[in-house]
Design a protein around this motif. Structure first.
Motif, mmCIF file in Angstrom:
data_model
loop_
_atom_site.group_PDB
_atom_site.id
_atom_site.type_symbol
_atom_site.label_atom_id
_atom_site.label_comp_id
_atom_site.label_asym_id
_atom_site.label_seq_id
_atom_site.Cartn_x
_atom_site.Cartn_y
_atom_site.Cartn_z
ATOM 1 N N UNK A 38 0.838 -1.204 0.000
ATOM 2 C CA UNK A 38 0.000 0.000 0.000
ATOM 3 C C UNK A 38 0.872 1.252 0.000
ATOM 4 N N UNK A 39 1.987 1.217 0.731
ATOM 5 C CA UNK A 39 2.878 2.380 0.798
ATOM 6 C C UNK A 39 3.415 2.757 -0.579
ATOM 7 N N UNK A 40 3.581 1.763 -1.447
ATOM 8 C CA UNK A 40 4.166 2.033 -2.772
ATOM 9 C C UNK A 40 3.116 2.182 -3.869
ATOM 10 N N UNK A 41 1.825 2.157 -3.493
ATOM 11 C CA UNK A 41 0.790 2.434 -4.485
ATOM 12 C C UNK A 41 0.895 3.898 -4.906
ATOM 13 N N UNK A 42 0.900 4.152 -6.203
ATOM 14 C CA UNK A 42 1.097 5.537 -6.659
ATOM 15 C C UNK A 42 0.233 5.848 -7.878
ATOM 16 N N UNK A 43 -0.938 5.239 -7.929
ATOM 17 C CA UNK A 43 -1.861 5.518 -9.033
ATOM 18 C C UNK A 43 -3.256 5.761 -8.478
ATOM 19 N N UNK A 44 -4.111 6.369 -9.268
ATOM 20 C CA UNK A 44 -5.470 6.659 -8.814
ATOM 21 C C UNK A 44 -5.464 7.599 -7.628
ATOM 22 N N UNK A 45 -6.239 7.271 -6.616
ATOM 23 C CA UNK A 45 -6.331 8.148 -5.443
ATOM 24 C C UNK A 45 -5.030 8.160 -4.640
ATOM 25 N N UNK A 46 -4.150 7.179 -4.883
ATOM 26 C CA UNK A 46 -2.916 7.096 -4.096
ATOM 27 C C UNK A 46 -1.795 7.970 -4.642
ATOM 28 N N UNK A 47 -1.984 8.524 -5.816
ATOM 29 C CA UNK A 47 -0.957 9.383 -6.418
ATOM 30 C C UNK A 47 -0.728 10.621 -5.558
ATOM 31 N N UNK A 48 0.484 10.791 -5.062
ATOM 32 C CA UNK A 48 0.818 11.958 -4.254
ATOM 33 C C UNK A 48 0.224 11.952 -2.870
ATOM 34 N N UNK A 49 -0.354 10.841 -2.436
ATOM 35 C CA UNK A 49 -1.010 10.769 -1.130
ATOM 36 C C UNK A 49 0.023 10.757 -0.002
ATOM 37 N N UNK A 50 -0.313 11.350 1.142
ATOM 38 C CA UNK A 50 0.594 11.397 2.284
ATOM 39 C C UNK A 50 0.693 10.027 2.944
ATOM 40 N N UNK A 51 1.719 9.862 3.751
ATOM 41 C CA UNK A 51 1.941 8.583 4.435
ATOM 42 C C UNK A 51 0.797 8.250 5.377
ATOM 43 N N UNK A 52 0.334 9.239 6.130
ATOM 44 C CA UNK A 52 -0.751 8.991 7.080
ATOM 45 C C UNK A 52 -2.020 8.532 6.388
ATOM 46 N N UNK A 53 -2.337 9.136 5.250
ATOM 47 C CA UNK A 53 -3.556 8.748 4.525
ATOM 48 C C UNK A 53 -3.420 7.337 3.956
ATOM 49 N N UNK A 54 -2.249 7.012 3.403
ATOM 50 C CA UNK A 54 -2.042 5.665 2.888
ATOM 51 C C UNK A 54 -2.158 4.633 4.003
ATOM 52 N N UNK A 55 -1.600 4.962 5.157
ATOM 53 C CA UNK A 55 -1.689 4.047 6.292
ATOM 54 C C UNK A 55 -3.139 3.855 6.723
ATOM 55 N N UNK A 56 -3.918 4.927 6.677
ATOM 56 C CA UNK A 56 -5.328 4.838 7.051
ATOM 57 C C UNK A 56 -6.091 3.906 6.113
ATOM 58 N N UNK A 57 -5.789 3.973 4.819
ATOM 59 C CA UNK A 57 -6.430 3.073 3.854
ATOM 60 C C UNK A 57 -5.989 1.621 4.086
ATOM 61 N N UNK A 58 -4.701 1.426 4.388
ATOM 62 C CA UNK A 58 -4.211 0.079 4.660
ATOM 63 C C UNK A 58 -4.887 -0.510 5.898
ATOM 64 N N UNK A 59 -5.130 0.342 6.880
ATOM 65 C CA UNK A 59 -5.746 -0.132 8.121
ATOM 66 C C UNK A 59 -7.192 -0.561 7.906
ATOM 67 N N UNK A 60 -7.872 0.006 6.899
ATOM 68 C CA UNK A 60 -9.210 -0.483 6.578
ATOM 69 C C UNK A 60 -9.140 -1.943 6.133
ATOM 70 N N UNK A 61 -8.083 -2.289 5.409
ATOM 71 C CA UNK A 61 -7.876 -3.685 5.035
ATOM 72 C C UNK A 61 -7.669 -4.568 6.256
#
Length: 463
Positions: A98-121
């Motif tokens: 998830x940290x290395x996702x860089x397309x769609x909504x993840x493009x340019x996303x901050x670390x905290x937001x990416x972590x929040x999406x991963x935690x939903x998983x």
């Protein structure tokens, strides 16, 4: 199971001060591995997002989730199972993905937001536990355990300990002298200690080796790689009291497909860990309170942790090793450790001080704990009279060992464009279960284990 006559199942008989000390010992046993998970996860997000100040997970939230998760587990397990829930390493690969996702909504996303999406998983993974628990509740643990006889669970328990061996070596190698001091202290007090000292060898080993580290650091000595033995910079920067930085998870189907399938691996590890505790304590927790209840507790704890952006939980082998060494099997002691972890999560400075513990000391302690786990697995095979002269049993055991120890990096494959990684222990469990299903000669009957557990319970009540 034949248990030593010195086992203590009611810690209240020791008195409150000793119970508190035993609880702190369990907390120290889980601390190093539990806080390591958010540290590793943060490194993934920093590398991927190029941010040094914004982090995905925090130590304080992780400790809070471990404590609360353990208490939730105990409630679901009828307060009967002496298990501590700490951070799961199985989800590290998912966080890295998830940290290395860089397309769609993840493009340019901050670390905290990416972590929040991963935690939903992680939340969804926890809910999968609930689904599996429901299946077991409906079909019955007897049918499920036919696929998990001692010829499968015993070798898996052995693999749990041996698979952690490299971690113990890696930590100890940072300073072999400190690791030896910790290990030697534990052995001395466990073998020759008297009274209370005999049942808290882990805590004593940590305290004495840390005191030696303080002296060495004050004398200007360093680790073999020239790094400082102790680094108190994080302590100076930490506050006295502070609220853990909770963050609610965020929903996205891509992150769910990355994280949720990992539950397949962790559920198999859960069965192995509960079997290890069963083998250690001598009470059949698979039958009472039941595997469905322990899975329910683990699932709820994991879902709760993911909801507030904490690390996924799992039953901890380190604490099983402490049970084996201390011979104190009262779950109340584990709950004291859980409450201690919660308290520390609100005191950043104390958390930081404990976090300064040299890796070498953790390695020295791990030498004993990880070895104990494997020894428990061997005992499980012996006490259940697994006949290794039978070809089917040798095949199952051998394949489990090779899978559990050979797939050091797990097995990664793609499903619908999503990368999924099965841990070595999950592969070993799946291989063992499948072989046990298809090879002829499975004569395991779970009722025999249940009656054995009832006899133990009856004997305890008579005492």
């Amino acid at each position: 199971m034949n248990q030593t006559n010195h086992a203590i199942r009611d810690a209240k008989s020791l008195g409150l001060p000793k119970m508190l000390i035993l609880g702190i010992q369990h907390m120290f046993a889980m601390f190093g591995a539990t806080i390591l998970v958010p540290i590793l996860v943060n490194s993934y997000f920093v590398d991927a997002c190029g941010e040094g100040s914004t982090r995905g997970l925090t130590v304080s939230v992780t400790l809070f989730c471990a404590g609360v998760g353990t208490l939730l587990f105990h409630v679901c397990a009828k307060m009967k199972v002496p298990a501590f829930l700490g951070s799961s390493f199985a989800f590290l690969g998912g966080f890295a993905t998830v940290a290395h996702l860089d397309s769609g909504i993840y493009a340019g996303m901050s670390a905290n937001d990416k972590a929040a999406y991963a935690c939903e998983g992680v939340v969804v993974a926890g809910l999968l536990y609930l689904g599996f628990a429901m299946v077991i509740r409906i079909v019955g643990v007897k049918r499920v355990m036919r696929y998990l006889p001692p010829v499968v669970t015993g070798p898996i328990i052995i693999c749990i300990g041996l698979s952690l061996a490299s971690s113990a070596i890696q930590n100890a190698s940072t300073n072999w002298f400190l690791a030896f001091v910790a290990l030697a202290t534990i052995i001395i007090f466990n073998i020759w200690g008297k009274g209370m000292f005999k049942i808290i060898p882990i805590l004593i080993g940590v305290v004495i080796s840390y005191a030696v580290a303080l002296v060495m650091n004050a004398m200007g000595m360093t680790n073999p790689d020239s790094s400082a033995i102790l680094n108190f910079s994080s302590v100076a920067a930490s506050g006295i009291v502070g609220l853990p930085p909770f963050q609610l998870c965020k929903f996205d189907i891509s992150a769910i497909f990355v994280m949720a399938p990992i539950a397949i691996a962790t559920m198999m590890e859960h069965v192995g860990d509960i079997s290890a505790i069963f083998a250690t304590v001598g009470s059949n927790f698979l039958a009472d309170p039941g595997l469905h209840r322990t899975l329910l507790g683990d699932g709820i704890a994991t879902a709760f942790a993911g909801f507030i952006s904490g690390s996924a939980n799992t039953t901890y082998g380190e604490n099983t090793g402490v049970l084996e060494l201390s011979k104190v099997y009262d779950p109340l002691v584990i709950r004291i450790a859980a409450v201690s972890a919660i308290i520390i999560s609100f005191i950043p400075k104390v958390s930081a001080i404990i976090g300064t513990m040299p890796s070498a000391i953790i390695g020295g302690v791990s030498f004993m704990l990880y070895g104990m786990i494997s020894a428990i697995g061997v005992r499980n095979v012996v006490e259940n009279k697994v006949d290794l002269t039978k070809s089917r049993n040798l095949i199952i055991t051998g394949v489990i060992f090779v899978c559990g120890l050979g797939f050091s990096d797990g097995l990664t494959f793609n499903v619908g464009g999503t990368s999924i990684t099965l841990t070595a222990l999950a592969i070993a469990a799946i291989a063992g279960i499948v072989l046990n299903m298809i090879l002829p000669g499975n004569d395991y009957e779970f009722e025999a284990e249940e009656s054995s557990s009832e006899e133990i319970a009856g004997a305890e009540s008579r005492v």
